[in-house]
Every structure is written in C-alpha cells, then in structure tokens.
Scaffold this motif. Structure first.
Motif, PDB file in Angstrom:
ATOM      1  N   LEU A   1      -0.441  11.702   8.617  1.00  9.77           N
ATOM      2  CA  LEU A   1      -1.587  12.001   9.481  1.00  9.77           C
ATOM      3  C   LEU A   1      -2.494  13.034   8.800  1.00  9.77           C
ATOM      4  CD1 LEU A   1       0.138  12.345  12.992  1.00  9.77           C
ATOM      5  CD2 LEU A   1      -1.185  10.407  12.143  1.00  9.77           C
ATOM      6  N   GLN A   2      -1.866  14.083   8.266  1.00 10.20           N
ATOM      7  CA  GLN A   2      -2.654  15.147   7.625  1.00 10.20           C
ATOM      8  C   GLN A   2      -3.398  14.623   6.408  1.00 10.20           C
ATOM      9  OE1 GLN A   2      -1.385  19.021   6.962  1.00 10.20           O
ATOM     10  NE2 GLN A   2      -0.277  19.252   8.872  1.00 10.20           N
ATOM     11  N   GLU A   3      -2.726  13.768   5.632  1.00  7.48           N
ATOM     12  CA  GLU A   3      -3.362  13.229   4.425  1.00  7.48           C
ATOM     13  C   GLU A   3      -4.559  12.345   4.806  1.00  7.48           C
ATOM     14  OE1 GLU A   3      -2.932  14.274   1.579  1.00  7.48           O
ATOM     15  OE2 GLU A   3      -3.753  12.735   0.245  1.00  7.48           O
ATOM     16  N   ALA A   4      -4.399  11.554   5.856  1.00 10.18           N
ATOM     17  CA  ALA A   4      -5.516  10.703   6.296  1.00 10.18           C
ATOM     18  C   ALA A   4      -6.705  11.566   6.723  1.00 10.18           C
ATOM     19  CB  ALA A   4      -5.066   9.799   7.444  1.00 10.18           C
ATOM     20  N   ILE A   5      -6.425  12.647   7.444  1.00 10.15           N
ATOM     21  CA  ILE A   5      -7.522  13.520   7.891  1.00 10.15           C
ATOM     22  C   ILE A   5      -8.200  14.172   6.685  1.00 10.15           C
ATOM     23  CG2 ILE A   5      -8.064  15.608   9.198  1.00 10.15           C
ATOM     24  CD1 ILE A   5      -5.741  14.876  11.073  1.00 10.15           C
ATOM     25  N   ARG A   6      -7.368  14.610   5.744  1.00  9.15           N
ATOM     26  CA  ARG A   6      -7.918  15.254   4.549  1.00  9.15           C
ATOM     27  C   ARG A   6      -8.819  14.277   3.772  1.00  9.15           C
ATOM     28  NH1 ARG A   6      -4.922  19.425   2.526  1.00  9.15           N
ATOM     29  NH2 ARG A   6      -3.056  18.418   3.354  1.00  9.15           N
TER      30      ARG A   6
ATOM     31  N   HIS B   1     -14.582  12.530   2.251  1.00  9.61           N
ATOM     32  CA  HIS B   1     -15.675  11.570   2.063  1.00  9.61           C
ATOM     33  C   HIS B   1     -17.008  12.315   2.218  1.00  9.61           C
ATOM     34  CE1 HIS B   1     -18.381   8.222   2.724  1.00  9.61           C
ATOM     35  NE2 HIS B   1     -17.430   7.404   2.312  1.00  9.61           N
ATOM     36  N   PRO B   2     -17.971  12.043   1.321  1.00 14.38           N
ATOM     37  CA  PRO B   2     -19.220  12.823   1.361  1.00 14.38           C
ATOM     38  C   PRO B   2     -20.007  12.655   2.660  1.00 14.38           C
ATOM     39  CG  PRO B   2     -19.348  11.026  -0.263  1.00 14.38           C
ATOM     40  CD  PRO B   2     -17.920  11.113   0.187  1.00 14.38           C
TER      41      PRO B   2
ATOM     42  N   GLN C   1     -12.088   3.523   6.894  1.00 14.61           N
ATOM     43  CA  GLN C   1     -10.765   3.627   7.536  1.00 14.61           C
ATOM     44  C   GLN C   1      -9.801   2.577   6.980  1.00 14.61           C
ATOM     45  OE1 GLN C   1     -12.740   4.927  11.811  1.00 14.61           O
ATOM     46  NE2 GLN C   1     -11.070   3.475  11.827  1.00 14.61           N
ATOM     47  N   LEU C   2     -10.287   1.331   6.853  1.00 15.77           N
ATOM     48  CA  LEU C   2      -9.408   0.257   6.361  1.00 15.77           C
ATOM     49  C   LEU C   2      -8.978   0.552   4.921  1.00 15.77           C
ATOM     50  CD1 LEU C   2     -11.229  -2.881   7.861  1.00 15.77           C
ATOM     51  CD2 LEU C   2      -9.136  -1.804   8.707  1.00 15.77           C
ATOM     52  N   GLY C   3      -9.888   1.105   4.121  1.00 12.79           N
ATOM     53  CA  GLY C   3      -9.559   1.482   2.738  1.00 12.79           C
ATOM     54  C   GLY C   3      -8.488   2.555   2.698  1.00 12.79           C
ATOM     55  N   LEU C   4      -8.602   3.522   3.623  1.00 13.68           N
ATOM     56  CA  LEU C   4      -7.594   4.601   3.665  1.00 13.68           C
ATOM     57  C   LEU C   4      -6.233   4.077   4.099  1.00 13.68           C
ATOM     58  CD1 LEU C   4      -9.280   7.788   5.152  1.00 13.68           C
ATOM     59  CD2 LEU C   4      -8.631   7.244   2.816  1.00 13.68           C
ATOM     60  N   GLU C   5      -6.232   3.150   5.074  1.00 11.88           N
ATOM     61  CA  GLU C   5      -4.953   2.556   5.498  1.00 11.88           C
ATOM     62  C   GLU C   5      -4.260   1.912   4.309  1.00 11.88           C
ATOM     63  OE1 GLU C   5      -5.836   1.298  10.162  1.00 11.88           O
ATOM     64  OE2 GLU C   5      -5.691  -0.260   8.647  1.00 11.88           O
ATOM     65  N   LYS C   6      -5.041   1.205   3.502  1.00 11.33           N
ATOM     66  CA  LYS C   6      -4.481   0.544   2.320  1.00 11.33           C
ATOM     67  C   LYS C   6      -3.950   1.575   1.346  1.00 11.33           C
ATOM     68  CE  LYS C   6      -6.191  -3.908   0.862  1.00 11.33           C
ATOM     69  NZ  LYS C   6      -7.377  -4.607   0.465  1.00 11.33           N
ATOM     70  N   ARG C   7      -4.778   2.590   1.109  1.00  8.40           N
ATOM     71  CA  ARG C   7      -4.411   3.619   0.132  1.00  8.40           C
ATOM     72  C   ARG C   7      -3.142   4.351   0.548  1.00  8.40           C
ATOM     73  NH1 ARG C   7      -8.589   8.257  -1.895  1.00  8.40           N
ATOM     74  NH2 ARG C   7      -7.024   9.545  -2.917  1.00  8.40           N
ATOM     75  N   LEU C   8      -2.974   4.552   1.843  1.00 10.91           N
ATOM     76  CA  LEU C   8      -1.807   5.295   2.321  1.00 10.91           C
ATOM     77  C   LEU C   8      -0.619   4.360   2.585  1.00 10.91           C
ATOM     78  CD1 LEU C   8      -3.531   7.983   4.553  1.00 10.91           C
ATOM     79  CD2 LEU C   8      -2.487   8.285   2.309  1.00 10.91           C
ATOM     80  N   GLY C   9      -0.731   3.143   2.091  1.00  7.19           N
ATOM     81  CA  GLY C   9       0.461   2.295   2.024  1.00  7.19           C
ATOM     82  C   GLY C   9       0.750   1.467   3.243  1.00  7.19           C
ATOM     83  N   ARG C  10      -0.277   1.236   4.065  1.00  3.77           N
ATOM     84  CA  ARG C  10      -0.001   0.396   5.229  1.00  3.77           C
ATOM     85  C   ARG C  10       0.221  -1.032   4.790  1.00  3.77           C
ATOM     86  NH1 ARG C  10      -3.412  -0.730  10.619  1.00  3.77           N
ATOM     87  NH2 ARG C  10      -2.333  -2.622  11.185  1.00  3.77           N
ATOM     88  N   ILE C  11       1.335  -1.589   5.220  1.00  2.00           N
ATOM     89  CA  ILE C  11       1.601  -2.994   4.938  1.00  2.00           C
ATOM     90  C   ILE C  11       1.601  -3.710   6.277  1.00  2.00           C
ATOM     91  CG2 ILE C  11       3.250  -4.607   3.906  1.00  2.00           C
ATOM     92  CD1 ILE C  11       4.416  -1.891   2.580  1.00  2.00           C
ATOM     93  N   ARG C  12       0.770  -4.711   6.413  1.00  2.00           N
ATOM     94  CA  ARG C  12       0.687  -5.406   7.697  1.00  2.00           C
ATOM     95  C   ARG C  12       1.792  -6.442   7.815  1.00  2.00           C
ATOM     96  NH1 ARG C  12      -4.722  -4.901   9.879  1.00  2.00           N
ATOM     97  NH2 ARG C  12      -5.650  -3.285   8.610  1.00  2.00           N
TER      98      ARG C  12
ATOM     99  N   ILE D   1       0.370   4.165   8.540  1.00  6.27           N
ATOM    100  CA  ILE D   1      -0.788   4.827   9.171  1.00  6.27           C
ATOM    101  C   ILE D   1      -1.703   3.761   9.748  1.00  6.27           C
ATOM    102  CG2 ILE D   1      -2.234   4.884   7.062  1.00  6.27           C
ATOM    103  CD1 ILE D   1      -1.997   7.882   9.380  1.00  6.27           C
ATOM    104  N   ASP D   2      -2.194   4.040  10.948  1.00  5.28           N
ATOM    105  CA  ASP D   2      -3.125   3.137  11.619  1.00  5.28           C
ATOM    106  C   ASP D   2      -4.310   3.988  12.042  1.00  5.28           C
ATOM    107  OD1 ASP D   2      -4.111   0.863  12.945  1.00  5.28           O
ATOM    108  OD2 ASP D   2      -3.128   1.419  14.814  1.00  5.28           O
ATOM    109  N   LEU D   3      -5.511   3.545  11.696  1.00  2.39           N
ATOM    110  CA  LEU D   3      -6.726   4.287  12.057  1.00  2.39           C
ATOM    111  C   LEU D   3      -7.604   3.378  12.909  1.00  2.39           C
ATOM    112  CD1 LEU D   3      -7.551   5.749   8.529  1.00  2.39           C
ATOM    113  CD2 LEU D   3      -6.510   6.969  10.432  1.00  2.39           C
TER     114      LEU D   3
END
Ligand SMILES: Nc1ncnc2c1ncn2[C@@H]1O[C@H](COP(=O)(O)OP(=O)(O)OP(=O)(O)O)[C@@H](O)[C@H]1O
Ligand SMILES: Nc1nc2c(c(=O)[nH]1)N=C(CO)CN2
Length: 184
Positions: free
Chosen positions: A29-34, A39-40, A84-95, A104-106
């Motif tokens: 959760l913290q990593e997703a927020i960070r 993001h600019p 958000q979808l890019g971050l889910e992928k980056r943080l290892g979400r596997i559907r 992680i789900d955003l």
C-alpha cells in the motif's frame, strides 16, 4: 506528453481506493502511494486509516488491508486510470479469478464530480456505495464540500451498523498527507 504542474492547469481532486491481500500488504500500500505521488501530475494530499477487512465476493481468501487516498491531479480520468493499471502491473498484480487475491488493487472512486460510463471507466465507481471496505476509509478523507459527502457518510454508518462486512481499524495513519507519510 503529459502536462506538468509548471503549466498551471487547474487541478482536480480525485479519490483512489487501495486494497491488498497478498505479500507484505502494508508495504505494498505504501509503495503504491509513493509511486502515485512520484508521478509529475499527481499529488497525494490526504491518506485514510488502514483497515483490515474480511474478503467480500469471493470469500475463501485472506483478509485485505484497505485504504483510500485523495489526490490532486492534472490528468484526465482515463489517464489517471492508466497510471493506476500500470502501477498494479509494476507491483506484481496477477489477475486470476474475478474478486480473487491480489497484491494490489487500485480503484478510481471519484474524479471531482464527474459522471461517466465508458467501456473502460465508470465514475463514480459502480460498486463503491455497497462496500464498507471502501465507504469507511473514503469517509476519512472525503472533502466535506464534495456533493456526495453526506451520502457517503450515511452509507458508511449504515454499513458499520449492519456489520455484514468485518472491518476493523488496523492502523491509524498519523500522516494525513503524503509528505508526512514519507517524512519529506
Ligand atoms: N472506476 C473504476 N476504477 C477502476 N477500474 C475501473 C473503473 N471503472 C471501470 N473499470 C475497469 O474495470 C477493469 C477491471 O478492474 P479490476 O480488475 O480492478 O476489477 P476488480 O477489482 O476485480 O473488481 P471491482 O471493479 O469490483 O473492484 C479495469 O481494467 C477498468 O478498465
Ligand atoms: N475486503 C475486501 N474484499 C474485496 C476487495 C477488497 O479490496 N477488500 N476487493 C475486491 C475486488 O475489487 C473483492 N473483495
């Protein structure tokens, strides 16, 4: 190219729900927020408490940590969803199965007072008013001036009184903003 804050476009306030029930849930959760705050064109402005919640829908899975953040953004709703979808992928979400376990789900809950129903994005989020795990943390951070404030407050209280979904405050976040969270 995305516009940046230097160009002084008006910002919009949006609300994003985060959920995790695999791996180091709090760290995710913290990593997703960070990463969102990095993001600019996105600034995290308020952070709810972290709630531990019983799984809803597909119930044979571990409990979730859920929270909601408020952001100021220069992105359009669809651009924000894509981040958000890019971050889910980056943080290892596997559907796997719908409503099944996820690192992680955003979910984009609200984007100002925009209402839209596109193939890719529906706003407000179509299931948010039924979910204690969304309503309770959303109520922590939703601006009192938002047109849905009262409706969210009533629905959050009703969902707690009904006690259909197990939800407990897991950690009070002393941080109310990203800068407090990251100590910067
Ligand atoms: N407000 C929204 N926020 C996030 N995704 C949305 C929204 N509206 C529509 N979608 C679409 O839903 C798709 C599937 O989202 P996701 O896999 O996160 O669903 P889910 O988390 O399993 O279920 P739920 O949508 O009930 O939370 C996304 O790829 C996105 O295109
Ligand atoms: N408690 C809880 N249950 C869920 C959650 C979630 O974030 N928390 N997300 C789901 C799919 O979006 C399905 N069920």
């Amino acid at each position: 190219m995305a516009e940046s804050y230097e160009h002084n476009q008006p910002e919009t306030e949006a609300y994003i729900a985060l959920g995790s029930n695999m791996g180091d849930r709090e760290e995710l959760l913290q990593e997703a927020i960070r990463l969102l705050d990095d993001h600019p064109d996105i600034r995290v402005t308020r952070v709810s408490g972290i709630y531990e919640t019983d799984p809803v829908g597909y119930t044979d899975q571990p409990s979730f940590l859920n929270m909601v953040i408020a952001v100021q953004t220069l992105l359009t709703p669809v651009q924000l969803l894509h981040v958000q979808l890019g971050l889910e992928k980056r943080l290892g979400r596997i559907r796997h199965e719908r409503w099944g376990p996820r690192t992680i789900d955003l979910d984009l809950l609200l984007y100002d007072n925009v209402r839209m129903d596109h193939e890719e994005l529906t706003l407000p989020h179509p299931r948010m008013m039924e979910r204690a795990f969304v309503l309770v943390p959303l109520h922590d951070v939703l601006a009192e001036t938002h047109p849905l404030h009262r409706e969210v407050q009533e629905a959050a209280h009703a969902s707690l009184q009904g006690r259909k979904e197990g939800i407990t405050l897991w950690k009070t976040t002393n941080w109310r903003s990203a800068s407090e969270l990251f100590g910067s």
